[in-house]
Write an enzyme that holds these catalytic residues in place. Structure first.
Site, PDB file in Angstrom:
ATOM      1  N   HIS A   3     -48.267 -22.175 -20.110  1.00 12.63           N
ATOM      2  CA  HIS A   3     -49.124 -21.091 -20.576  1.00 12.63           C
ATOM      3  C   HIS A   3     -48.207 -20.112 -21.324  1.00 12.63           C
ATOM      4  CE1 HIS A   3     -51.620 -17.432 -20.059  1.00 12.63           C
ATOM      5  NE2 HIS A   3     -52.630 -18.234 -19.801  1.00 12.63           N
ATOM      6  N   ASP A  16     -44.847 -21.140 -12.034  1.00 12.67           N
ATOM      7  CA  ASP A  16     -46.104 -20.475 -12.358  1.00 12.67           C
ATOM      8  C   ASP A  16     -47.197 -21.137 -11.513  1.00 12.67           C
ATOM      9  OD1 ASP A  16     -48.542 -19.717 -13.391  1.00 12.67           O
ATOM     10  OD2 ASP A  16     -47.990 -20.020 -15.494  1.00 12.67           O
ATOM     11  N   GLN A  46     -52.554 -21.634 -11.363  1.00 12.72           N
ATOM     12  CA  GLN A  46     -53.640 -22.604 -11.197  1.00 12.72           C
ATOM     13  C   GLN A  46     -53.471 -23.449  -9.939  1.00 12.72           C
ATOM     14  OE1 GLN A  46     -56.315 -22.641 -12.956  1.00 12.72           O
ATOM     15  NE2 GLN A  46     -55.692 -21.290 -14.622  1.00 12.72           N
ATOM     16  N   LYS A  84     -57.783 -15.136  -9.863  1.00  6.99           N
ATOM     17  CA  LYS A  84     -58.169 -16.540 -10.003  1.00  6.99           C
ATOM     18  C   LYS A  84     -58.443 -17.178  -8.636  1.00  6.99           C
ATOM     19  CE  LYS A  84     -55.218 -17.159 -14.091  1.00  6.99           C
ATOM     20  NZ  LYS A  84     -56.083 -17.330 -15.261  1.00  6.99           N
ATOM     21  N   CYS A 121     -54.363 -20.421 -24.227  1.00  7.40           N
ATOM     22  CA  CYS A 121     -53.036 -19.783 -24.181  1.00  7.40           C
ATOM     23  C   CYS A 121     -51.940 -20.830 -23.998  1.00  7.40           C
ATOM     24  CB  CYS A 121     -52.957 -18.740 -23.073  1.00  7.40           C
ATOM     25  SG  CYS A 121     -54.245 -17.509 -23.155  1.00  7.40           S
TER      26      CYS A 121
HETATM   27  C1  LIG Z   1     -51.021 -21.456 -15.711  1.00  7.96           C
HETATM   28  C2  LIG Z   1     -51.299 -20.018 -15.998  1.00  7.96           C
HETATM   29  N1  LIG Z   1     -50.281 -19.154 -16.075  1.00  7.96           N
HETATM   30  C3  LIG Z   1     -50.474 -17.843 -16.302  1.00  7.96           C
HETATM   31  C4  LIG Z   1     -51.732 -17.324 -16.467  1.00  7.96           C
HETATM   32  C5  LIG Z   1     -51.871 -15.859 -16.728  1.00  7.96           C
HETATM   33  O1  LIG Z   1     -52.477 -15.227 -15.661  1.00  7.96           O
HETATM   34  P1  LIG Z   1     -52.877 -13.685 -15.753  1.00  7.96           P
HETATM   35  O2  LIG Z   1     -53.706 -13.547 -16.998  1.00  7.96           O
HETATM   36  O3  LIG Z   1     -53.642 -13.423 -14.518  1.00  7.96           O
HETATM   37  O4  LIG Z   1     -51.632 -12.893 -15.840  1.00  7.96           O
HETATM   38  C6  LIG Z   1     -52.827 -18.199 -16.407  1.00  7.96           C
HETATM   39  C7  LIG Z   1     -54.222 -17.759 -16.588  1.00  7.96           C
HETATM   40  O5  LIG Z   1     -54.636 -17.101 -17.504  1.00  7.96           O
HETATM   41  C8  LIG Z   1     -52.599 -19.564 -16.164  1.00  7.96           C
HETATM   42  O6  LIG Z   1     -53.615 -20.432 -16.102  1.00  7.96           O
END
Ligand SMILES: Cc1ncc(COP(=O)(O)O)c(C=O)c1O
Lengths: 405, 132
Positions: free
Chosen positions: A121, A198, A201, A224, A364
């Site tokens: 991401h 990370d 998910q 999430k 993203c």
């Molecule tokens: C794998 C992953 N990393 C990072 C993020 C970023 O999370 P957040 O927008 O809550 O900071 C997301 C979701 O948007 C994600 O799916």
């Protein structure tokens, strides 16, 4: 009782009618819906106990501090951290990854290497690009294989004595790929690299256990996992956290301050400058309590069944492509797909007209889109309240899409 | 889809459907002398607009290519039509309202960028976008 039957009534938003149809929410991967327990815990906190934490010597200040710190205990238990000092609250996954990148970044030297993967991401890519640019470090990406799993042999070739950080996702937010965290941590450790995972998910959908995974950092977002927006968790292994100066400064993170210097506070507060997200921490405690009561293994099994049903159903529709690892391989609660001749945004808009919420776009993850050779995809993601009947609705709707535009 | 078709119909007007299925101005324009391209950061959509501008400033031909959704594709197609045969300054004066008037759809705010991307690209092309 099936999990969705047990949970549905707990989510007030599922009463919504969208485009004349009862809402079918398949976008929990972007942000999940909230059970009443979370919403009520937060309003009760604001109605009864709100004050600032760690600084107000009065009844409400003490209540707020206690509630805030209770959230830390809940997270520690939920992720199997060794101590509560290893649990740092952030604003979310992006914030946590940024904090880690800045913190480690200060110690990087020219020519140091940061290894990521093609699955990342943007949140686990851009912060590294920023520090790499500042410090003259180099970013390398481990590729994926044709089936969407990581190419571990290629990863091995990228790991050298210059590798300082290996930052990778636990579950891909596009392909659903589950990466072998334990295996990657072992490889990274053989070159003394710091591991950053990370878990955005993963944490909402499966049991994650820090003592088993062994990584140095693990980050995720409350929103999430049935919790509120505005709070996330940065787990850091104690010896690693101890070895770093704070990445960001402000109140709370200090013990004593002079004009030109300061003495840092103890862990975990050293990494929590400023007034933290207190009500959100209360909401996170409630979300964790809710998930624990269901049982993460049951949650994972329920979502795996929905994922399987979706993949099998979509794959049987002519003109539909499903991305990601085959069913035989472990997958997260994510199904990205494409409909021949339709743009992902149009797919999402047409499904919305039937009350079905899916996400569409690059998710993203533009480098991954480029690797897949697409501009974007449509994506269904699942949570505890989704039912097999909703999946059937999605399949019927997708089967009718090509005729509708 | 039948019982739900009224809802998408408002977003995907007949004009949008028709222009998406059979764009009239899609494809390369050999010899174009004003060319520009841009991306919608929200969705990754990409549109490239090619114009042949005569020495006196009249736009003799306009075509587009790109990876884009139905709304963006229809918008680009309509825009190419609107600027063909016009002077540079008349083309530069084309506004989003002019495109919307042709599309005849209820575009939601979240999709407005799909309509405006081709207009952004047109402005770039007219402001000296050149070469292939
Ligand atoms: C794998 C992953 N990393 C990072 C993020 C970023 O999370 P957040 O927008 O809550 O900071 C997301 C979701 O948007 C994600 O799916």
């Amino acid at each position: 009782m099936k999990l969705d039957e047990q949970t549905r009534g707990d989510f007030p938003i599922l009463q919504r009618i969208v485009s004349g149809h009862p809402l079918v929410y398949f976008d929990s991967g972007a942000s999940s819906q909230k059970p009443r327990a979370v919403i009520e815990a937060m309003s009760e906190y604001y109605e009864r106990s709100h004050a600032n934490v760690h600084r107000s010597i009065h009844t409400l200040g003490e209540e707020a501090t206690e509630l805030y710190e209770l959230a830390r205990d809940a997270v520690q238990r939920f992720i199997g951290a060794t101590s509560r000092e290893e649990v740092v609250f952030t604003r979310g996954t992006t914030d946590g990854l940024g904090l880690i990148a800045e913190t480690i970044g200060r110690t990087l030297k020219r020519g140091d290497e940061i290894v990521v993967t093609e699955l990342e991401h943007h949140s686990n890519l851009i912060p590294w690009q920023l520090v790499a640019r500042d410090r003259g470090a180099v970013i390398k990406a481990a590729p994926i294989l044709a089936d969407g799993t990581l190419d571990l042999a290629a990863l091995d070739r990228l790991l050298t004595a210059r590798t300082r950080v290996v930052a990778f996702t636990h579950v891909s937010n596009v392909l659903g790929t589950v990466t072998p965290v334990v295996d990657i941590v072992r490889r990274a450790r053989s070159v003394n690299a710091i591991t950053v995972v990370d878990g955005a998910q993963a944490a909402p959908h499966m049991r994650v256990d820090m003592s088993a995974l062994g990584c140095d950092f693990y980050v995720f977002s409350a929103h999430k996992m049935l919790g509120p927006t505005g709070i996330g968790v940065m787990y850091g292994r104690r010896p690693v956290l101890d070895s770093f100066e704070p990445g960001r400064g402000g109140s709370e993170m200090i013990k004593e301050v002079w004009i030109d210097r300061a003495q840092w506070n103890d862990l975990p507060w050293r990494f929590e400058p400023g007034t933290p997200p207190i009500a959100e921490a209360v909401g996170l405690t409630a979300a964790i309590g809710y998930l624990e009561k269901l049982g993460m293994d049951r949650v994972a099994a329920h979502e795996r069944a929905l994922t399987r049903r979706t993949i099998e159903g979509l794959a049987a529709i002519p003109g539909v492509t499903v991305y990601g690892p085959p069913l035989a391989v472990d997958r997260g609660a994510v199904v990205a797909f494409a409909v021949d001749g339709l743009h992902p945004h149009d797919v999402a808009a047409l499904l919305d007209a039937e009350g079905i919420a899916v996400r569409a776009g690059h998710h993203c993850a533009m480098p991954l889109m480029r690797r897949l050779g697409v501009v974007g995809t449509s994506r269904a993601t699942f949570s505890v309240f989704n039912s097999p009947e909703e999946v059937s609705q999605l399949l019927t709707a997708v089967a009718g899409l090509r005729a509708s535009l | 889809m039948s019982q739900a078709s009224s809802a998408p119909n408002r977003l995907y007007s007949d004009v949008i459907r028709e222009r998406w299925r059979r764009p009239r101005h899609r494809g390369d324009l050999p010899g174009a002398n004003a060319v520009a391209e841009d991306v919608n950061p929200l969705c990754g959509d990409r549109v490239r607009l090619m114009l042949t501008v005569e020495p006196q400033g009249r736009i003799a031909a306009a075509r587009f290519v790109g990876d884009s959704c139905a709304i963006c594709t229809a918008s680009a197609d309509v825009l190419a039509e609107l600027v063909s045969g016009r002077s540079r300054s008349d083309a530069a004066a084309v506004e989003v309202g002019d495109v919307l008037a042709v599309l005849q759809a209820e575009i939601r705010p979240t999709r407005m960028r799909c309509v405006t991307l081709p207009l952004t690209v047109l402005a770039k092309a007219l402001n000296g976008g050149r070469g292939a």
